[in-house]
Design a protein around this motif. Sequence first.
Motif, PDB file in Angstrom:
ATOM      1  N   SER A  91      35.295  27.343 -78.102  1.00 51.17           N
ATOM      2  CA  SER A  91      36.487  27.228 -78.945  1.00 51.17           C
ATOM      3  C   SER A  91      37.635  28.080 -78.414  1.00 51.17           C
ATOM      4  O   SER A  91      38.796  27.680 -78.491  1.00 51.17           O
ATOM      5  CB  SER A  91      36.175  27.575 -80.401  1.00 51.17           C
ATOM      6  OG  SER A  91      35.708  28.890 -80.520  1.00 51.17           O
ATOM      7  N   LEU A 148      36.930  21.523 -79.060  1.00 55.93           N
ATOM      8  CA  LEU A 148      36.904  21.957 -80.458  1.00 55.93           C
ATOM      9  C   LEU A 148      35.930  21.121 -81.282  1.00 55.93           C
ATOM     10  O   LEU A 148      35.237  21.651 -82.156  1.00 55.93           O
ATOM     11  CB  LEU A 148      38.299  21.905 -81.074  1.00 55.93           C
ATOM     12  CG  LEU A 148      39.244  23.024 -80.662  1.00 55.93           C
ATOM     13  CD1 LEU A 148      40.645  22.766 -81.198  1.00 55.93           C
ATOM     14  CD2 LEU A 148      38.732  24.378 -81.132  1.00 55.93           C
ATOM     15  N   SER A 152      32.702  22.753 -83.038  1.00 60.15           N
ATOM     16  CA  SER A 152      32.519  22.702 -84.492  1.00 60.15           C
ATOM     17  C   SER A 152      31.063  22.440 -84.870  1.00 60.15           C
ATOM     18  O   SER A 152      30.636  22.786 -85.971  1.00 60.15           O
ATOM     19  CB  SER A 152      33.431  21.644 -85.117  1.00 60.15           C
ATOM     20  OG  SER A 152      32.994  20.349 -84.792  1.00 60.15           O
TER      21      SER A 152
END
Length: 164
Positions: A91, A148, A152
């Motif tokens: 991230s 991302l 997640s």
Amino acid sequence: MIRLLLLLSIPLYILDQWSKLWIVKHFELHVTEQEVIPGIFWLHHTANTGVAFGMFNGTEYANYAFGAISLTALTFIIWMYKKGAFPGTLSRTAVALLISGIFGNLTDRLLHGYVVDFLRFDFGFRPFNPWPSFNVADSCVVVAALCLAIASFTETTPTKKPKA
């Protein structure tokens, strides 16, 4: 974060701006095109005042609106980073890519009045035939979005232990 900015964001930003300046210097806007891989890949110079896939391109205030959205996005990303929203390497790498991509296209809007797109592919499938033109900054943003999405599912945000 500073390390990722130095090792990833800044070199990608420089590559993006160098490649765009080279295109602007060597390719006439909307006229000159060079086939690199026959039937698949071309270099050309096109102007995009809109966003992805040329949406809102050419509308009167698009360049100003999307410039403001870029600054808002940068502010939000930095705020989220400081809040610890990007806990893992993947991230944080995505954030570095986003910063590079956002600054690259924002610089174009300020310097040229539009985003310089120059990479055009035709993979022979619909609905995108040919694929919309893009640039290095756009690639950074797309890879960041993929990172991302993966992060997640794979990274967890550390939880604060309650004070006793």
